[in-house]
Scaffold this motif. Sequence first.
Motif, PDB file in Angstrom:
ATOM      1  N   LYS A   1       0.834  -1.199   0.000  1.00  0.00           N
ATOM      2  CA  LYS A   1       0.000   0.000   0.000  1.00  0.00           C
ATOM      3  C   LYS A   1       0.873   1.255   0.000  1.00  0.00           C
ATOM      4  CE  LYS A   1      -3.992   2.003   2.374  1.00  0.00           C
ATOM      5  NZ  LYS A   1      -4.841   1.930   3.601  1.00  0.00           N
ATOM      6  N   PRO A   2       1.488   1.604  -1.136  1.00  0.00           N
ATOM      7  CA  PRO A   2       2.363   2.778  -1.165  1.00  0.00           C
ATOM      8  C   PRO A   2       1.595   4.077  -0.957  1.00  0.00           C
ATOM      9  CG  PRO A   2       1.987   1.975  -3.387  1.00  0.00           C
ATOM     10  CD  PRO A   2       1.371   0.963  -2.454  1.00  0.00           C
ATOM     11  N   GLU A   3       2.258   5.009  -0.291  1.00  0.00           N
ATOM     12  CA  GLU A   3       1.632   6.300   0.009  1.00  0.00           C
ATOM     13  C   GLU A   3       2.713   7.371   0.080  1.00  0.00           C
ATOM     14  OE1 GLU A   3      -0.527   8.432   3.852  1.00  0.00           O
ATOM     15  OE2 GLU A   3      -0.540   6.231   3.687  1.00  0.00           O
ATOM     16  N   TRP A   4       2.491   8.485  -0.604  1.00  0.00           N
ATOM     17  CA  TRP A   4       3.445   9.590  -0.543  1.00  0.00           C
ATOM     18  C   TRP A   4       3.582  10.095   0.897  1.00  0.00           C
ATOM     19  CZ3 TRP A   4       6.386   9.863  -4.519  1.00  0.00           C
ATOM     20  CH2 TRP A   4       5.906   9.763  -5.831  1.00  0.00           C
ATOM     21  N   VAL A   5       4.827  10.362   1.304  1.00  0.00           N
ATOM     22  CA  VAL A   5       5.080  10.989   2.597  1.00  0.00           C
ATOM     23  C   VAL A   5       5.733  12.351   2.391  1.00  0.00           C
ATOM     24  CG1 VAL A   5       6.252  10.791   4.822  1.00  0.00           C
ATOM     25  CG2 VAL A   5       5.345   8.749   3.710  1.00  0.00           C
ATOM     26  N   VAL A   6       6.817  12.380   1.616  1.00  0.00           N
ATOM     27  CA  VAL A   6       7.518  13.628   1.309  1.00  0.00           C
ATOM     28  C   VAL A   6       7.856  13.641  -0.169  1.00  0.00           C
ATOM     29  CG1 VAL A   6       9.358  15.203   2.005  1.00  0.00           C
ATOM     30  CG2 VAL A   6       8.646  13.398   3.575  1.00  0.00           C
ATOM     31  N   LYS A   7       7.670  14.780  -0.803  1.00  0.00           N
ATOM     32  CA  LYS A   7       7.967  14.924  -2.233  1.00  0.00           C
ATOM     33  C   LYS A   7       8.828  16.165  -2.427  1.00  0.00           C
ATOM     34  CE  LYS A   7       3.494  14.933  -2.756  1.00  0.00           C
ATOM     35  NZ  LYS A   7       2.107  14.973  -3.271  1.00  0.00           N
ATOM     36  N   ASN A   8       9.930  16.016  -3.137  1.00  0.00           N
ATOM     37  CA  ASN A   8      10.870  17.115  -3.371  1.00  0.00           C
ATOM     38  C   ASN A   8      10.612  17.693  -4.761  1.00  0.00           C
ATOM     39  OD1 ASN A   8      13.085  18.815  -3.667  1.00  0.00           O
ATOM     40  ND2 ASN A   8      14.438  17.457  -2.500  1.00  0.00           N
ATOM     41  N   GLU A   9       9.721  18.653  -4.828  1.00  0.00           N
ATOM     42  CA  GLU A   9       9.328  19.227  -6.113  1.00  0.00           C
ATOM     43  C   GLU A   9      10.480  19.984  -6.765  1.00  0.00           C
ATOM     44  OE1 GLU A   9       6.889  20.063  -9.361  1.00  0.00           O
ATOM     45  OE2 GLU A   9       6.697  18.599  -7.740  1.00  0.00           O
ATOM     46  N   GLU A  10      11.266  20.677  -5.959  1.00  0.00           N
ATOM     47  CA  GLU A  10      12.412  21.431  -6.504  1.00  0.00           C
ATOM     48  C   GLU A  10      13.394  20.499  -7.193  1.00  0.00           C
ATOM     49  OE1 GLU A  10      16.541  22.204  -6.476  1.00  0.00           O
ATOM     50  OE2 GLU A  10      15.712  21.291  -4.653  1.00  0.00           O
TER      51      GLU A  10
ATOM     52  N   VAL B   1      10.028  10.262  -0.183  1.00  0.00           N
ATOM     53  CA  VAL B   1       9.867   9.160   0.762  1.00  0.00           C
ATOM     54  C   VAL B   1       8.449   8.625   0.597  1.00  0.00           C
ATOM     55  CG1 VAL B   1       9.806   8.425   3.179  1.00  0.00           C
ATOM     56  CG2 VAL B   1      11.530  10.072   2.427  1.00  0.00           C
ATOM     57  N   VAL B   2       8.359   7.296   0.481  1.00  0.00           N
ATOM     58  CA  VAL B   2       7.070   6.625   0.278  1.00  0.00           C
ATOM     59  C   VAL B   2       6.861   5.618   1.399  1.00  0.00           C
ATOM     60  CG1 VAL B   2       5.790   5.035  -1.220  1.00  0.00           C
ATOM     61  CG2 VAL B   2       7.188   6.870  -2.232  1.00  0.00           C
ATOM     62  N   LYS B   3       5.728   5.672   2.074  1.00  0.00           N
ATOM     63  CA  LYS B   3       5.382   4.614   3.018  1.00  0.00           C
ATOM     64  C   LYS B   3       4.942   3.375   2.244  1.00  0.00           C
ATOM     65  CE  LYS B   3       2.494   6.765   5.895  1.00  0.00           C
ATOM     66  NZ  LYS B   3       1.659   6.998   7.119  1.00  0.00           N
ATOM     67  N   THR B   4       5.313   2.222   2.762  1.00  0.00           N
ATOM     68  CA  THR B   4       5.031   0.973   2.031  1.00  0.00           C
ATOM     69  C   THR B   4       3.734   0.309   2.451  1.00  0.00           C
ATOM     70  OG1 THR B   4       6.232  -0.373   3.635  1.00  0.00           O
ATOM     71  CG2 THR B   4       7.504   0.542   1.793  1.00  0.00           C
ATOM     72  N   GLY B   5       3.186   0.718   3.588  1.00  0.00           N
ATOM     73  CA  GLY B   5       1.998   0.044   4.101  1.00  0.00           C
ATOM     74  C   GLY B   5       2.317  -1.254   4.797  1.00  0.00           C
ATOM     75  N   GLU B   6       3.611  -1.506   5.035  1.00  0.00           N
ATOM     76  CA  GLU B   6       4.043  -2.746   5.665  1.00  0.00           C
ATOM     77  C   GLU B   6       4.859  -2.445   6.924  1.00  0.00           C
ATOM     78  OE1 GLU B   6       6.189  -4.609   2.518  1.00  0.00           O
ATOM     79  OE2 GLU B   6       4.393  -5.011   1.318  1.00  0.00           O
TER      80      GLU B   6
ATOM     81  N   ILE C   1       8.566  -2.560  16.345  1.00  0.00           N
ATOM     82  CA  ILE C   1       7.857  -2.635  15.068  1.00  0.00           C
ATOM     83  C   ILE C   1       7.697  -1.217  14.532  1.00  0.00           C
ATOM     84  CG2 ILE C   1       5.745  -3.335  13.901  1.00  0.00           C
ATOM     85  CD1 ILE C   1       5.337  -5.410  16.098  1.00  0.00           C
ATOM     86  N   HIS C   2       8.142  -0.991  13.296  1.00  0.00           N
ATOM     87  CA  HIS C   2       8.107   0.337  12.682  1.00  0.00           C
ATOM     88  C   HIS C   2       7.309   0.296  11.385  1.00  0.00           C
ATOM     89  CE1 HIS C   2      11.394   2.014  15.228  1.00  0.00           C
ATOM     90  NE2 HIS C   2      11.819   0.766  15.217  1.00  0.00           N
ATOM     91  N   GLU C   3       6.874   1.467  10.967  1.00  0.00           N
ATOM     92  CA  GLU C   3       6.319   1.589   9.625  1.00  0.00           C
ATOM     93  C   GLU C   3       7.450   1.501   8.609  1.00  0.00           C
ATOM     94  OE1 GLU C   3       2.733   4.088   8.594  1.00  0.00           O
ATOM     95  OE2 GLU C   3       3.578   5.267  10.230  1.00  0.00           O
ATOM     96  N   GLY C   4       7.195   0.820   7.504  1.00  0.00           N
ATOM     97  CA  GLY C   4       8.190   0.694   6.453  1.00  0.00           C
ATOM     98  C   GLY C   4       8.131   1.864   5.483  1.00  0.00           C
ATOM     99  N   ALA C   5       9.261   2.173   4.868  1.00  0.00           N
ATOM    100  CA  ALA C   5       9.311   3.283   3.907  1.00  0.00           C
ATOM    101  C   ALA C   5      10.436   3.052   2.907  1.00  0.00           C
ATOM    102  CB  ALA C   5       9.505   4.620   4.622  1.00  0.00           C
TER     103      ALA C   5
END
Length: 474
Positions: free
Chosen positions: A27-36, A147-152, A159-163
């Motif tokens: 379940k990928p999800e945007w976390v941070v996006k570097n537009e510059e 950075v993308v969260k993986t949903g895993e 136990i951590h969120e994956g990215a």
Amino acid sequence: MYFNFDSTYLSLPEKFYERIHFQGVSKPEWVVKNEELRKSLNIDGDFDETLLQILSGNQWNSTPFSQAYAGHQFGHFTMLGDGRATILGEHLDAQGNRWDIQLKGSGPTPYSRRGDGRATLRSMLKEYLFSEVLHDLGIPSSRSLAVVKTGEKVYREEIHEGAILTRVMKSHIRIGTFEYARYFGTQDDVETLLNYSVNRLYPELKNSTNLALAFLEKVMKVQIDLIVNWMRVGFIHGVMNTDNISISGETFDFGPCAFMGVYDPSTVYSSIDQNARYSFENQPKILKWNLARLAETLLSLIHPEEKVAIELAIQIINEFDSLYMESWYKMMFSKLGITEEKEGDSHLVDEFLEYLYQFKLDYTNSFAKLTYPEVFDEKENDFPKEMNSWLGKWKIRIENELNSNEIMRRNNPIMILRNQSLEEILKNAEEGNFSKFHNLLNQLESKKRISSIDNSFLRANPEFDSQYKTFCGT
């Protein structure tokens, strides 16, 4: 299309890499996006759903690969490789510049050994922040595209969120890559890697009389420039193993790194650096040691007679100390607003640093007070009275320097990534609150407007720093 891939690394013998087929994430999800950065790289489109799938390893139209390399870790040699990182490809921007686009935390590779190849959200956010802060400070560094969260879930001590982090570099070739070629390949493999590295990064060397020797000297000089920049801002990498030293002169692998608060050359934050091998003051010494390891891999190409090759390599390595000290003092002069060295200037630098050490003063803020007195209130601007004599000598020394304040502003950061602030930012982000994370990134944009700086990024907490420990996060 998004990327303009042209993966020349795959022209090397196959022992240097393994082609990868991603497992993908749930379940990928945007976390941070570097537009510059996306725009500067001329990556087509926006951060849309398709790009999300590409940067999470769920779909791709390239030939992903992970690199083999070796390395001296804390002085001990071992076989390594990209255990949790895969290069999607080499992207060519509109100017023809070549950039590795790498997914870090994208899953196991043939080099993972018993590892899961995944990464925690916390460690990837930390790398994103450090890479962008160093870039903003004018220091050659890897960049972070997203950075993308993986949903895993990722299992470490807890136990951590994956990215997954998308890392961008000119090249991921390391001193450890050359060590791998020497120890696990042939002389032809070393020569092939040398020619490839020169063609890709230093084509101006191609007509050198002795290519291997010229390459060694070039890598030494770009690495000296890099380490001097680290020393300029109080950055401690924390794990300067040979597999973490790029031949392109870029900072990368932000594991147990940190910025020094109170000036103490022996400062170590890394929890795994029990013997202070990679302390702040040891960074140039370790760089020299690492360069000697690079020289060893090139001996057969420097000269067919080993004794002669060693003598020629030693001549290059022996230049390190004088080149480093010359570059370091030049940098320190700039931090004090001195453009042309005069007799007594080196003593002025040494004396200032001795005062910082003696009175346990903050490294960044002490130079900032000389450069941006308007930022600090009257009490904070005060140095110990014992420094009055030095301050008087310094003011007299720079009164005829036409561009002293300009050069000081270029070399003295008004803000760095403070350890306590970093921990608060990462803790909040793990809990889903990214306001402080984005506030820091916004501060990088606004710091030229001194009045708008968040004071929390200017104030150190010496008590916190004295107990602070950093971890690799792997």
